[in-house]
Design a protein around this motif. Structure first.
Motif, short mmCIF file in Angstrom:
data_model
loop_
_atom_site.label_atom_id
_atom_site.label_comp_id
_atom_site.label_asym_id
_atom_site.label_seq_id
_atom_site.Cartn_x
_atom_site.Cartn_y
_atom_site.Cartn_z
N SER A 264 1.98 -7.89 -26.61
CA SER A 264 1.85 -6.43 -26.67
C SER A 264 1.91 -5.77 -25.30
CB SER A 264 0.55 -6.04 -27.37
OG SER A 264 -0.56 -6.58 -26.69
N VAL A 265 1.68 -6.54 -24.24
CA VAL A 265 1.67 -5.95 -22.89
C VAL A 265 2.73 -6.56 -21.98
CG1 VAL A 265 -0.79 -5.49 -23.13
CG2 VAL A 265 -0.04 -7.52 -21.86
N LYS A 266 3.41 -7.57 -22.45
CA LYS A 266 4.39 -8.27 -21.62
C LYS A 266 5.48 -7.30 -21.15
CE LYS A 266 4.85 -12.37 -23.06
NZ LYS A 266 5.21 -13.56 -23.87
N GLY A 267 5.76 -7.35 -19.87
CA GLY A 267 6.76 -6.46 -19.29
C GLY A 267 6.18 -5.13 -18.83
N ARG A 268 4.96 -4.82 -19.22
CA ARG A 268 4.32 -3.56 -18.82
C ARG A 268 3.12 -3.79 -17.90
NH1 ARG A 268 1.89 -0.47 -22.48
NH2 ARG A 268 1.38 -2.18 -23.91
N PHE A 269 2.43 -4.90 -18.11
CA PHE A 269 1.24 -5.22 -17.32
C PHE A 269 1.56 -6.37 -16.37
CE2 PHE A 269 -2.32 -3.74 -20.46
CZ PHE A 269 -1.68 -2.52 -20.61
N SER A 270 0.90 -6.36 -15.23
CA SER A 270 1.14 -7.41 -14.24
C SER A 270 -0.17 -7.76 -13.54
CB SER A 270 2.16 -6.94 -13.20
OG SER A 270 2.37 -7.93 -12.22
N LEU A 271 -0.42 -9.06 -13.40
CA LEU A 271 -1.62 -9.55 -12.76
C LEU A 271 -1.33 -10.05 -11.36
CD1 LEU A 271 -3.42 -11.70 -15.48
CD2 LEU A 271 -4.42 -9.80 -14.20
N SER A 272 -2.31 -9.84 -10.48
CA SER A 272 -2.26 -10.47 -9.17
C SER A 272 -3.69 -10.73 -8.74
CB SER A 272 -1.55 -9.56 -8.15
OG SER A 272 -2.23 -8.33 -8.01
N ARG A 273 -3.85 -11.62 -7.78
CA ARG A 273 -5.19 -11.92 -7.30
C ARG A 273 -5.18 -12.10 -5.80
NH1 ARG A 273 -7.55 -16.92 -10.27
NH2 ARG A 273 -9.20 -16.73 -8.71
N ASP A 274 -6.29 -11.73 -5.20
CA ASP A 274 -6.51 -11.91 -3.77
C ASP A 274 -7.77 -12.74 -3.64
OD1 ASP A 274 -7.10 -11.73 -1.08
OD2 ASP A 274 -6.52 -9.64 -0.91
N ASN A 275 -7.60 -14.03 -3.45
CA ASN A 275 -8.77 -14.91 -3.40
C ASN A 275 -9.64 -14.62 -2.17
OD1 ASN A 275 -8.21 -16.21 -5.80
ND2 ASN A 275 -7.08 -17.87 -4.83
N ALA A 276 -9.05 -14.13 -1.11
CA ALA A 276 -9.83 -13.80 0.08
C ALA A 276 -10.80 -12.65 -0.20
CB ALA A 276 -8.91 -13.43 1.23
N LYS A 277 -10.42 -11.78 -1.13
CA LYS A 277 -11.28 -10.65 -1.50
C LYS A 277 -12.00 -10.87 -2.81
CE LYS A 277 -8.51 -7.14 0.88
NZ LYS A 277 -7.76 -5.87 0.75
N SER A 278 -11.80 -12.06 -3.40
CA SER A 278 -12.43 -12.37 -4.70
C SER A 278 -12.15 -11.28 -5.72
CB SER A 278 -13.95 -12.56 -4.53
OG SER A 278 -14.23 -13.64 -3.68
N THR A 279 -10.92 -10.86 -5.76
CA THR A 279 -10.54 -9.73 -6.62
C THR A 279 -9.23 -10.02 -7.35
OG1 THR A 279 -11.64 -8.16 -5.14
CG2 THR A 279 -10.03 -7.26 -6.68
N VAL A 280 -9.19 -9.60 -8.59
CA VAL A 280 -7.98 -9.65 -9.38
C VAL A 280 -7.60 -8.23 -9.77
CG1 VAL A 280 -7.10 -10.25 -11.68
CG2 VAL A 280 -8.19 -11.97 -10.29
N TYR A 281 -6.30 -7.98 -9.81
CA TYR A 281 -5.78 -6.66 -10.14
C TYR A 281 -4.92 -6.74 -11.40
CZ TYR A 281 -7.07 -6.03 -5.27
OH TYR A 281 -7.75 -6.01 -4.09
N LEU A 282 -5.12 -5.81 -12.28
CA LEU A 282 -4.29 -5.68 -13.47
C LEU A 282 -3.55 -4.36 -13.37
CD1 LEU A 282 -3.43 -6.81 -16.26
CD2 LEU A 282 -5.30 -5.45 -17.25
N GLN A 283 -2.26 -4.44 -13.03
CA GLN A 283 -1.42 -3.25 -12.94
C GLN A 283 -0.87 -2.96 -14.32
OE1 GLN A 283 -0.66 -1.17 -10.19
NE2 GLN A 283 0.18 0.10 -11.84
N MET A 284 -1.17 -1.78 -14.83
CA MET A 284 -0.74 -1.39 -16.17
C MET A 284 0.22 -0.22 -16.06
SD MET A 284 -4.37 -1.69 -18.20
CE MET A 284 -5.02 -0.20 -17.47
N SER A 285 1.41 -0.39 -16.60
CA SER A 285 2.43 0.64 -16.53
C SER A 285 2.93 0.96 -17.93
CB SER A 285 3.60 0.16 -15.66
OG SER A 285 3.16 -0.20 -14.37
N THR A 286 3.62 2.07 -18.03
CA THR A 286 4.18 2.53 -19.31
C THR A 286 3.11 2.45 -20.40
OG1 THR A 286 6.22 1.42 -18.56
CG2 THR A 286 6.27 2.45 -20.74
N LEU A 287 1.97 3.01 -20.10
CA LEU A 287 0.84 2.91 -21.02
C LEU A 287 1.10 3.66 -22.30
CD1 LEU A 287 -1.99 3.14 -18.38
CD2 LEU A 287 -1.74 1.31 -20.06
N LYS A 288 0.55 3.13 -23.39
CA LYS A 288 0.70 3.69 -24.72
C LYS A 288 -0.68 4.02 -25.28
CE LYS A 288 4.55 0.49 -25.55
NZ LYS A 288 5.06 -0.58 -26.43
#
Length: 121
Positions: A63-87
């Protein structure tokens, strides 16, 4: 004490974007996969996406493939969920969780408090 704190939720119009963050403390972040789940009112908590400890492994719900993207910064102990073309159907409380790489909530031991995402039509 392990803490996960999500941020970045809010109200956005359909077609817009948001970036959620999940910041962890109290554990060795780089050892864990990070999953995102969401729960809409009256519905079960559903898998959204996950990223392995080594950043190169990700998996997304159809349902989110192609619209959402994950990345992580282990140095900052943080993960980001970029959500685009939201419905509007993306409206839910979004939770991040740390645990073993997988697509079910039972694979994850630590959970954040959730952040509300509301997409208006």
């Amino acid at each position: 004490q392990v803490q996960l704190v999500e941020s970045g939720g809010g109200l956005v119009q359909a077609g817009g974007s948001l970036r959620l963050s999940c910041a962890a403390s109290g554990l060795t972040f780089s050892r864990y996969a990070v999953g995102w789940f969401r729960q809409a009112p009256g519905k079960e908590r559903d898998f959204v996406a996950t990223i392995g400890w080594n950043t190169g492994t990700t998996h997304y719900a159809d349902s989110v493939k192609g619209r959402f993207s994950l990345s992580r910064d282990n140095a900052k102990s943080t993960v980001y969920l970029q959500m685009s073309t939201l419905k509007p159907e993306d409206t839910a409380v979004y939770y991040c969780a740390l645990g073993i790489y997988g697509f079910t909530s039972g694979r994850y031991d630590y959970w954040g408090q959730g952040t509300q995402v509301t997409v208006s039509s």
